[in-house]
Enzyme design. Sequence first.
Site, PDB file in Angstrom:
ATOM      1  N   ARG A  48       0.721  -1.190  -0.066  1.00  0.00           N
ATOM      2  CA  ARG A  48       0.020   0.021   0.021  1.00  0.00           C
ATOM      3  C   ARG A  48       0.881   1.027   0.014  1.00  0.00           C
ATOM      4  NH1 ARG A  48      -3.682  -2.619  -1.588  1.00  0.00           N
ATOM      5  NH2 ARG A  48      -5.475  -3.550  -0.594  1.00  0.00           N
ATOM      6  N   HIS A  96      -1.336  -0.599  -9.952  1.00  0.00           N
ATOM      7  CA  HIS A  96      -1.839  -1.745  -9.015  1.00  0.00           C
ATOM      8  C   HIS A  96      -2.278  -2.955  -9.640  1.00  0.00           C
ATOM      9  CE1 HIS A  96      -3.830  -1.995  -5.035  1.00  0.00           C
ATOM     10  NE2 HIS A  96      -3.519  -2.993  -5.359  1.00  0.00           N
TER      11      HIS A  96
HETATM   12  P1  NAP Z   1      -1.301 -11.310   5.319  1.00  0.00           P
HETATM   13  O1  NAP Z   1      -1.386 -12.775   4.710  1.00  0.00           O
HETATM   14  O2  NAP Z   1      -2.241 -10.878   6.475  1.00  0.00           O
HETATM   15  O3  NAP Z   1       0.138 -11.383   5.942  1.00  0.00           O
HETATM   16  C1  NAP Z   1       0.593 -10.040   6.545  1.00  0.00           C
HETATM   17  C2  NAP Z   1       2.211 -10.335   7.005  1.00  0.00           C
HETATM   18  O4  NAP Z   1       2.675  -8.910   7.444  1.00  0.00           O
HETATM   19  C3  NAP Z   1       2.175 -11.200   8.032  1.00  0.00           C
HETATM   20  O5  NAP Z   1       3.274 -12.003   8.054  1.00  0.00           O
HETATM   21  C4  NAP Z   1       1.981 -10.456   9.499  1.00  0.00           C
HETATM   22  O6  NAP Z   1       2.856 -11.005  10.629  1.00  0.00           O
HETATM   23  C5  NAP Z   1       2.967  -9.148   9.015  1.00  0.00           C
HETATM   24  N1  NAP Z   1       2.422  -8.058   9.614  1.00  0.00           N
HETATM   25  C6  NAP Z   1       1.319  -7.423  10.029  1.00  0.00           C
HETATM   26  N2  NAP Z   1       1.386  -6.530  10.848  1.00  0.00           N
HETATM   27  C7  NAP Z   1       2.753  -6.463  10.973  1.00  0.00           C
HETATM   28  C8  NAP Z   1       3.445  -5.475  11.670  1.00  0.00           C
HETATM   29  N3  NAP Z   1       3.002  -4.552  12.772  1.00  0.00           N
HETATM   30  N4  NAP Z   1       4.991  -5.798  12.142  1.00  0.00           N
HETATM   31  C9  NAP Z   1       5.601  -6.647  11.314  1.00  0.00           C
HETATM   32  N5  NAP Z   1       4.689  -7.586  10.788  1.00  0.00           N
HETATM   33  C10 NAP Z   1       3.484  -7.440  10.420  1.00  0.00           C
HETATM   34  O7  NAP Z   1      -1.395 -10.428   3.970  1.00  0.00           O
HETATM   35  P2  NAP Z   1      -1.267 -10.586   2.496  1.00  0.00           P
HETATM   36  O8  NAP Z   1      -2.204 -11.387   1.954  1.00  0.00           O
HETATM   37  O9  NAP Z   1       0.092 -11.333   2.359  1.00  0.00           O
HETATM   38  O10 NAP Z   1      -1.174  -9.277   1.991  1.00  0.00           O
HETATM   39  C11 NAP Z   1      -0.227  -8.249   2.265  1.00  0.00           C
HETATM   40  C12 NAP Z   1      -0.911  -6.841   1.673  1.00  0.00           C
HETATM   41  O11 NAP Z   1      -0.691  -6.784   0.035  1.00  0.00           O
HETATM   42  C13 NAP Z   1      -2.285  -6.718   1.527  1.00  0.00           C
HETATM   43  O12 NAP Z   1      -2.639  -6.379   2.765  1.00  0.00           O
HETATM   44  C14 NAP Z   1      -2.575  -5.709   0.597  1.00  0.00           C
HETATM   45  O13 NAP Z   1      -2.273  -4.232   1.243  1.00  0.00           O
HETATM   46  C15 NAP Z   1      -1.341  -5.900  -0.343  1.00  0.00           C
HETATM   47  N6  NAP Z   1      -1.794  -6.378  -1.788  1.00  0.00           N
HETATM   48  C16 NAP Z   1      -1.367  -5.771  -2.681  1.00  0.00           C
HETATM   49  C17 NAP Z   1      -1.756  -6.215  -4.265  1.00  0.00           C
HETATM   50  C18 NAP Z   1      -1.492  -5.632  -5.246  1.00  0.00           C
HETATM   51  O14 NAP Z   1      -1.907  -5.808  -6.533  1.00  0.00           O
HETATM   52  N7  NAP Z   1      -0.404  -4.765  -5.251  1.00  0.00           N
HETATM   53  C19 NAP Z   1      -2.665  -7.627  -4.065  1.00  0.00           C
HETATM   54  C20 NAP Z   1      -3.103  -8.033  -3.203  1.00  0.00           C
HETATM   55  C21 NAP Z   1      -2.532  -7.608  -1.775  1.00  0.00           C
HETATM   56  P3  NAP Z   1       2.235 -12.395  11.177  1.00  0.00           P
HETATM   57  O15 NAP Z   1       2.727 -13.488  10.149  1.00  0.00           O
HETATM   58  O16 NAP Z   1       2.879 -12.392  12.433  1.00  0.00           O
HETATM   59  O17 NAP Z   1       0.733 -12.326  11.189  1.00  0.00           O
END
Ligand code: NAP
Length: 308
Positions: free
Chosen positions: A223, A271
């Site tokens: 983001r 995006h």
């Molecule tokens: P996810 O499965 O919820 O994983 C989030 C990761 O971040 C987890 O490892 C979590 O730790 C870690 N995290 C969260 N808060 C933290 C903090 N305060 N300090 C350290 N680590 C932290 O999310 P995801 O599915 O991988 O997606 C990630 C993001 O990608 C989405 O939220 C979205 O913003 C973005 N996205 C972008 C696109 C694009 O096309 N550009 C598409 C889809 C998603 P834990 O493992 O300990 O829980």
Amino acid sequence: MIRIYIASKGDRAGLQRLFQAELPEAEVLIDAAELGPEPCPYIVVGRPDPGTIASVPGVEVVLSLNAGVEHLLASGEVPEAMPIVRMVDDGLAEGMSEWVLAEVLAWHRNILHYHRIQPEARWAPEREKLARERIVTVLGAGALGGPAAEHLARIGFRTRVWSRSGRAVPGATAYGAGQLEEAVTGADVLVNLLPLTADTRDLIDGALLGRMARGGLFVNGARGAHVVEADLVAALDAGQLSLAALDVFRTEPLPAEDPLWRHPKVLVSPHVAAPTHPGPAVAEMAANIRRHQNGEPMRNVVDRAAGY
Ligand code: NAP
């Protein structure tokens, strides 16, 4: 009878067909006028207009077409007790890994650099490094960060991965809460795949980028609001970073007058790193609806307290 209302924008009829194929017994609606007073427990949303969720009778579960749900949480439109299921599917993870690898490898092997100097007809080889000579840090070890880090490690990059829990990723060194500085110090590449929460907003600033090795690459697939943009531009201008590959921005679409469009060290993509693919997305949502119907726990329910 399972009732599902598709309130997303875009190709609702296409989603309706896919849902109908997955759940032939369900009534799948795409027109609010057809809802009537009968309860409709499942609503499928992207970025719904204000009031949309409240206007549907008897909603029990909100199914998001997006992996990031910070907009749904911030809107206050989803009651605290109502589960939000975020999008996690293989298509998203594969797409994000491809995009991250494309950006990292194009920088690592100087492909972008050679393309930039091509108009000068200069035969000017750089010293080409091996992946094992570079440190790559991935912020986030979740559904997207985990597989991306695993791919990077498999290619040979010295891969570090940072998450709240210090989650293990095959081939990578895991860092947990309180170890951010350690995880980023000396990194040649920083890849951001965190969710946007109160803890991660503005996390990537001049001090953090300053911990990287000089002349590195920053890749943002998460983001725009994770990054202090003025600090990013300053790091690029000062040579602390040689390139930033940005797929996400504070304002999207990125306004035409935004200087990032024309910055010589910024690669903008609109995006597209990991688009939701309708087939696998609907299959995943239908599987969760079946779990809910059977009284089993659904997968990928957002943790309201953690904010992701
Ligand atoms: P996810 O499965 O919820 O994983 C989030 C990761 O971040 C987890 O490892 C979590 O730790 C870690 N995290 C969260 N808060 C933290 C903090 N305060 N300090 C350290 N680590 C932290 O999310 P995801 O599915 O991988 O997606 C990630 C993001 O990608 C989405 O939220 C979205 O913003 C973005 N996205 C972008 C696109 C694009 O096309 N550009 C598409 C889809 C998603 P834990 O493992 O300990 O829980």
